[in-house]
Scaffold this motif. Structure first.
Motif, PDB file in Angstrom:
ATOM      1  N   ALA A  98       1.577  -6.115  -4.832  1.00 23.48           N
ATOM      2  CA  ALA A  98       0.570  -7.110  -4.612  1.00 23.48           C
ATOM      3  C   ALA A  98       1.125  -7.973  -3.723  1.00 23.48           C
ATOM      4  N   GLU A  99       2.228  -8.435  -3.440  1.00 23.25           N
ATOM      5  CA  GLU A  99       2.764  -9.430  -2.712  1.00 23.25           C
ATOM      6  C   GLU A  99       2.955  -8.822  -1.332  1.00 23.25           C
ATOM      7  N   GLU A 100       3.218  -7.533  -1.050  1.00 24.66           N
ATOM      8  CA  GLU A 100       3.351  -6.860   0.315  1.00 24.66           C
ATOM      9  C   GLU A 100       1.958  -6.880   0.918  1.00 24.66           C
ATOM     10  N   LEU A 101       0.965  -6.572  -0.013  1.00 25.82           N
ATOM     11  CA  LEU A 101      -0.376  -6.539   0.500  1.00 25.82           C
ATOM     12  C   LEU A 101      -1.136  -7.700   0.870  1.00 25.82           C
ATOM     13  N   LEU A 102      -0.726  -8.695   0.144  1.00 26.25           N
ATOM     14  CA  LEU A 102      -1.239 -10.168   0.593  1.00 26.25           C
ATOM     15  C   LEU A 102      -0.613 -10.702   1.728  1.00 26.25           C
ATOM     16  N   ASP A 103       0.494 -10.038   2.332  1.00 29.75           N
ATOM     17  CA  ASP A 103       1.153 -10.704   3.594  1.00 29.75           C
ATOM     18  C   ASP A 103       0.680  -9.988   4.783  1.00 29.75           C
ATOM     19  N   GLY A 104      -0.572 -10.075   5.002  1.00 27.54           N
ATOM     20  CA  GLY A 104      -1.342  -9.713   6.164  1.00 27.54           C
ATOM     21  C   GLY A 104      -1.996  -8.165   5.885  1.00 27.54           C
ATOM     22  N   GLY A 105      -2.166  -7.655   4.597  1.00 23.10           N
ATOM     23  CA  GLY A 105      -2.871  -6.479   4.483  1.00 23.10           C
ATOM     24  C   GLY A 105      -4.185  -6.590   4.764  1.00 23.10           C
ATOM     25  N   SER A 106      -4.502  -5.315   4.737  1.00 24.58           N
ATOM     26  CA  SER A 106      -6.167  -5.101   4.919  1.00 24.58           C
ATOM     27  C   SER A 106      -6.382  -3.595   4.036  1.00 24.58           C
ATOM     28  N   VAL A 107      -7.821  -3.763   3.390  1.00 23.83           N
ATOM     29  CA  VAL A 107      -8.372  -2.804   3.018  1.00 23.83           C
ATOM     30  C   VAL A 107      -8.847  -1.757   4.299  1.00 23.83           C
ATOM     31  N   PHE A 108      -8.519  -0.441   3.963  1.00 24.85           N
ATOM     32  CA  PHE A 108      -9.112   0.363   5.078  1.00 24.85           C
ATOM     33  C   PHE A 108      -9.857   1.643   4.426  1.00 24.85           C
ATOM     34  N   TRP A 109     -11.062   1.719   5.116  1.00 25.90           N
ATOM     35  CA  TRP A 109     -12.135   2.505   4.477  1.00 25.90           C
ATOM     36  C   TRP A 109     -12.274   3.890   5.246  1.00 25.90           C
ATOM     37  N   ILE A 110     -12.279   4.896   4.426  1.00 26.95           N
ATOM     38  CA  ILE A 110     -12.550   6.142   4.723  1.00 26.95           C
ATOM     39  C   ILE A 110     -14.034   6.628   4.500  1.00 26.95           C
ATOM     40  N   ILE A 111     -14.843   6.745   5.784  1.00 27.98           N
ATOM     41  CA  ILE A 111     -16.118   7.536   5.661  1.00 27.98           C
ATOM     42  C   ILE A 111     -16.239   8.634   6.162  1.00 27.98           C
ATOM     43  N   LYS A 112     -16.807   9.771   5.833  1.00 23.86           N
ATOM     44  CA  LYS A 112     -16.909  11.159   6.292  1.00 23.86           C
ATOM     45  C   LYS A 112     -15.749  11.568   6.775  1.00 23.86           C
ATOM     46  N   ARG A 113     -14.663  11.581   6.073  1.00 25.31           N
ATOM     47  CA  ARG A 113     -13.082  11.990   6.418  1.00 25.31           C
ATOM     48  C   ARG A 113     -12.643  11.709   7.499  1.00 25.31           C
ATOM     49  N   SER A 114     -12.900  10.081   7.675  1.00 23.87           N
ATOM     50  CA  SER A 114     -12.203   9.542   8.796  1.00 23.87           C
ATOM     51  C   SER A 114     -11.872   8.122   8.422  1.00 23.87           C
ATOM     52  N   ILE A 115     -10.570   7.588   8.558  1.00 28.56           N
ATOM     53  CA  ILE A 115     -10.663   6.081   8.457  1.00 28.56           C
ATOM     54  C   ILE A 115     -11.133   5.447   9.799  1.00 28.56           C
ATOM     55  N   VAL A 116     -12.227   4.691   9.388  1.00 25.50           N
ATOM     56  CA  VAL A 116     -13.002   4.018  10.449  1.00 25.50           C
ATOM     57  C   VAL A 116     -13.299   2.591  10.387  1.00 25.50           C
ATOM     58  N   ALA A 117     -12.680   1.826   9.440  1.00 29.40           N
ATOM     59  CA  ALA A 117     -12.971   0.453   9.283  1.00 29.40           C
ATOM     60  C   ALA A 117     -11.865  -0.162   8.510  1.00 29.40           C
ATOM     61  N   ARG A 118     -11.647  -1.629   8.665  1.00 29.47           N
ATOM     62  CA  ARG A 118     -10.913  -2.390   7.935  1.00 29.47           C
ATOM     63  C   ARG A 118     -11.342  -3.891   7.618  1.00 29.47           C
ATOM     64  N   ALA A 119     -10.934  -4.403   6.468  1.00 24.73           N
ATOM     65  CA  ALA A 119     -11.164  -5.908   6.288  1.00 24.73           C
ATOM     66  C   ALA A 119      -9.981  -6.295   5.722  1.00 24.73           C
ATOM     67  N   PRO A 120      -9.602  -7.619   6.072  1.00 21.79           N
ATOM     68  CA  PRO A 120      -8.572  -8.500   5.370  1.00 21.79           C
ATOM     69  C   PRO A 120      -8.443  -8.487   3.923  1.00 21.79           C
ATOM     70  N   LEU A 121      -7.339  -8.511   3.516  1.00 13.06           N
ATOM     71  CA  LEU A 121      -7.230  -8.534   1.898  1.00 13.06           C
ATOM     72  C   LEU A 121      -6.817 -10.033   1.724  1.00 13.06           C
ATOM     73  N   VAL A 122      -7.681 -10.633   0.912  1.00  9.65           N
ATOM     74  CA  VAL A 122      -7.007 -12.268   0.703  1.00  9.65           C
ATOM     75  C   VAL A 122      -6.488 -12.547  -0.718  1.00  9.65           C
ATOM     76  N   ALA A 123      -6.762 -11.621  -1.665  1.00 11.44           N
ATOM     77  CA  ALA A 123      -6.329 -11.814  -3.158  1.00 11.44           C
ATOM     78  C   ALA A 123      -6.550 -10.576  -3.971  1.00 11.44           C
ATOM     79  N   ILE A 124      -5.826 -10.533  -5.031  1.00 10.08           N
ATOM     80  CA  ILE A 124      -5.995  -9.570  -5.945  1.00 10.08           C
ATOM     81  C   ILE A 124      -5.786 -10.094  -7.189  1.00 10.08           C
ATOM     82  N   ARG A 125      -6.718 -10.353  -8.087  1.00 11.47           N
ATOM     83  CA  ARG A 125      -6.833 -10.919  -9.359  1.00 11.47           C
ATOM     84  C   ARG A 125      -6.861  -9.869 -10.565  1.00 11.47           C
ATOM     85  N   GLU A 126      -6.269 -10.301 -11.686  1.00 11.68           N
ATOM     86  CA  GLU A 126      -6.374  -9.462 -12.762  1.00 11.68           C
ATOM     87  C   GLU A 126      -8.049  -9.636 -13.531  1.00 11.68           C
ATOM     88  N   ASP A 127      -8.481  -8.532 -13.832  1.00 15.14           N
ATOM     89  CA  ASP A 127      -9.905  -8.647 -14.262  1.00 15.14           C
ATOM     90  C   ASP A 127      -9.761  -7.796 -15.748  1.00 15.14           C
TER      91      ASP A 127
END
Length: 143
Positions: free
Chosen positions: A47-76
């Motif tokens: 998590a520490e590495e992910l929160l150091d400027g990481g993003s969530v990248f999405w795959i749509i129709k077998r291609s990585i096409v978009a991303r959004a900045p990851l800002v937190a990871i919370r236990e749930d």
């Protein structure tokens, strides 16, 4: 270098649909501001590495096409009472240069050097077009 999350956009068939879903589920969080969260059974151990400027990248129709900045990871706690997590992102979708990728269940780590670049870069009109056109240009070796 940041570490990223790679995730299949399950049930999503287009970038427009992904944008609508993210906008629909975004909300104002008291600590983080405007976010959207995605629930997961597995909590990332890096998590520490992910929160150091990481993003969530999405795959749509077998291609990585978009991303959004990851800002937190919370236990749930999941509905079945087991531990899980919420991956919180800024609801700001950035198109990426399409990169072929097979689907999978859950999520995977994505190293920065393996992540596709943003489709819109620089101050000119380069990259302003459809992801489908970008994918075709990439296939031809022109992008």
């Amino acid at each position: 270098m940041p570490l990223h999350i790679l995730k299949v956009a399950a049930g999503i068939s287009s970038l427009e649909q992904l944008k609508r879903v993210v906008k629909h589920y975004a909300y104002e969080d008291p600590q983080l501001g405007h976010i959207m969260h995605m629930s997961s059974r597995n909590t990332p151990k890096r998590a520490e590495e992910l929160l150091d400027g990481g993003s969530v990248f999405w795959i749509i129709k077998r291609s990585i096409v978009a991303r959004a900045p990851l800002v937190a990871i919370r236990e749930d706690e999941r509905l079945d009472g087991k531990k899980g997590c919420q991956m919180c992102i800024r609801p700001e979708i950035t198109l990426t240069i399409p990169q072929p990728k097979r689907g999978f269940q859950g999520w995977r780590y994505l190293k920065a050097e393996d992540a596709p670049g943003d489709l819109l870069e620089g101050g000119n009109d380069a990259g302003k077009g459809s992801p489908e056109l970008a994918a075709e240009l990439r296939t031809l070796g022109l992008l």
